[in-house]
Design a protein around this motif. Structure first.
Motif, PDB file in Angstrom:
ATOM      1  N   THR A 101       0.875  -1.329  -0.050  1.00  0.00           N
ATOM      2  CA  THR A 101      -0.039   0.028   0.046  1.00  0.00           C
ATOM      3  C   THR A 101       0.863   1.229  -0.044  1.00  0.00           C
ATOM      4  O   THR A 101       0.201   2.524   0.110  1.00  0.00           O
ATOM      5  N   GLU A 119       0.204   3.877  -2.815  1.00  0.00           N
ATOM      6  CA  GLU A 119      -1.245   4.454  -2.891  1.00  0.00           C
ATOM      7  C   GLU A 119      -1.367   5.387  -1.634  1.00  0.00           C
ATOM      8  O   GLU A 119      -2.168   6.361  -1.719  1.00  0.00           O
ATOM      9  N   ASP A 120      -0.712   5.009  -0.792  1.00  0.00           N
ATOM     10  CA  ASP A 120      -0.654   5.728   0.858  1.00  0.00           C
ATOM     11  C   ASP A 120       0.318   6.807   1.048  1.00  0.00           C
ATOM     12  O   ASP A 120       0.189   7.208   1.816  1.00  0.00           O
ATOM     13  N   MET A 171     -10.061  -2.021  -0.636  1.00  0.00           N
ATOM     14  CA  MET A 171      -9.168  -1.277  -1.591  1.00  0.00           C
ATOM     15  C   MET A 171     -10.060  -0.772  -2.704  1.00  0.00           C
ATOM     16  O   MET A 171      -9.903   0.314  -3.299  1.00  0.00           O
ATOM     17  N   LYS A 229     -12.349   1.980  -2.108  1.00  0.00           N
ATOM     18  CA  LYS A 229     -11.696   2.943  -2.343  1.00  0.00           C
ATOM     19  C   LYS A 229     -10.816   3.713  -3.171  1.00  0.00           C
ATOM     20  O   LYS A 229      -9.991   4.620  -3.463  1.00  0.00           O
ATOM     21  N   ARG A 230     -11.330   2.765  -4.447  1.00  0.00           N
ATOM     22  CA  ARG A 230     -10.328   2.903  -5.768  1.00  0.00           C
ATOM     23  C   ARG A 230      -8.989   2.742  -5.675  1.00  0.00           C
ATOM     24  O   ARG A 230      -8.259   3.930  -6.346  1.00  0.00           O
ATOM     25  N   LYS A 231      -8.527   2.064  -4.885  1.00  0.00           N
ATOM     26  CA  LYS A 231      -6.802   1.665  -4.495  1.00  0.00           C
ATOM     27  C   LYS A 231      -6.382   0.555  -5.500  1.00  0.00           C
ATOM     28  O   LYS A 231      -7.369  -0.370  -5.625  1.00  0.00           O
TER      29      LYS A 231
END
Length: 346
Positions: A53, A56-57, A122, A125-127
């Motif tokens: 992640t 993305e994060d 995910m 959240k569109r990840k």
């Protein structure tokens, strides 16, 4: 490693954010307990796992990893009693991951409950859902098997992953084992310590209820008091009615942080349906949280927990752990008929 009579215990934490009370009570406190029982403990920062992640994060994996080790030490882990290292410093682990991935059924990974839950979250959240997330259990198996760890403390949500590691070990031992044999790791089920958030929204997590839902170990005293005094409560206990969810969270934190007598006193007040004591309850909770974290913060600021000391410690640990990984990988490569690589891997 394999000739040592003392079992090897292994566990780690992903460096995905600041350390908070949930991390302390849910994992680090238990690590310290195992260390003090005289076990041979390997505790690592799972920075490669954080990559599932990190993009993305927007996680600064390197900085966060050093911070995790600083808090490890501040909370009581002792580098003289435990081996504390960073996952990515053991360059052989990704090679183990590649080789073990070749004997792991893809369908088994897709059936993992935690994978399906993560994907749902995910995608909502569109990840991006990465290959690394799907193969997370293989990398976890590599973390365990590269040093032939005997015991892996896990919560119930990780038992499925540990069973995959055991199956990978069995499959390798059946098909390839000549020079090297993997130990089938045993689980050590950790009693789940679910640390509640302050906003009455499940566990203590920034992603669930925002920063005011969390007490970070580096929060200033004024900030801790502010967060606790703003914690969600109900309108007051009602005789004969069960405790509300918001108050269960407050009382769980008090049970974790305060002396037993203090907890039981305030629990009695609720059970007797006394009124207008929540202000005193919160002040008492804030006081006990401060008494817990202030010594930890002082150690965190000491030279023994400095960034420079931690970087030196990680270099020392890598020099200690990598020979174990090299020996086992060399024998594994020989078993899997990569003898040309095995000969050069000294």
């Amino acid at each position: 490693m394999e000739n040592n009579k003392s079992p090897v215990i292994l566990s780690g934490i992903r460096p995905t954010g600041e350390i908070h009370l949930g991390n302390y009570f849910g994992a680090i406190q238990y690590f310290v307990k195992l260390q003090e029982q005289g076990h041979q403990c390997f505790y690592f920062v799972a920075d490669l796992h954080a990559l599932t992640t990190a993009m993305e994060d927007h996680i600064d994996v390197d900085k966060n990893s050093v911070e995790v080790v600083r808090w490890y030490l501040a909370c009581g882990l002792d580098s003289n009693k435990s081996t504390i290292y960073r996952q990515s410093d053991i360059l052989e682990i990704p090679f183990f991951n590649l080789l073990l991935g070749m004997i792991t059924p893809e369908g088994e990974l897709r059936r993992c409950t935690t994978y399906k839950d993560k994907v749902a979250d995910m995608e909502g959240k569109r990840k991006m859902v990465s290959l690394g997330l799907l193969a997370y259990p293989v990398l976890m198996a590599s973390d365990i098997l590269f040093c032939n760890a005997d015991i892996v403390p896990v919560g119930e949500d990780q038992l499925q992953h540990l069973e995959i590691a055991r199956e990978i070990a069995r499959k390798y031992n059946h098909h390839f084992s000549k020079k090297h044999k993997f130990t089938e790791p045993r689980s050590h089920l950790v009693e789940a310590v679910r640390v509640p958030g302050l906003k009455g929204e499940g566990k203590m997590s920034k992603s669930v209820g925002g920063p005011d839902n969390v007490i970070y170990l580096n929060d200033a005293p004024k900030e801790i008091k502010r967060k606790v005094m703003a914690a969600q409560t109900d309108l007051g206990p009602v005789a004969g009615e069960p405790m509300t969810e918001s108050m269960k969270g407050i009382y769980k934190l008090l049970e974790l942080c305060a002396p037993k007598a203090v907890y039981e006193d305030y629990l009695g007040r609720y059970e007797r349906a006394e009124q207008r004591f929540y202000g005193d309850l919160k002040k008492e909770l804030a006081k006990n949280i401060l008494e817990l974290v202030e010594p930890i913060q002082q150690r965190y600021q000491s030279p023994d927990c400095s960034v420079e000391r931690v970087k030196a410690l990680l270099a020392e640990s890598a020099a200690k752990v990598r020979p174990i990984a090299k020996t086992n990988l060399r024998n594994m490569l020989d078993d899997m008929n990569f003898k040309h690589l095995a000969q050069t891997y000294n």
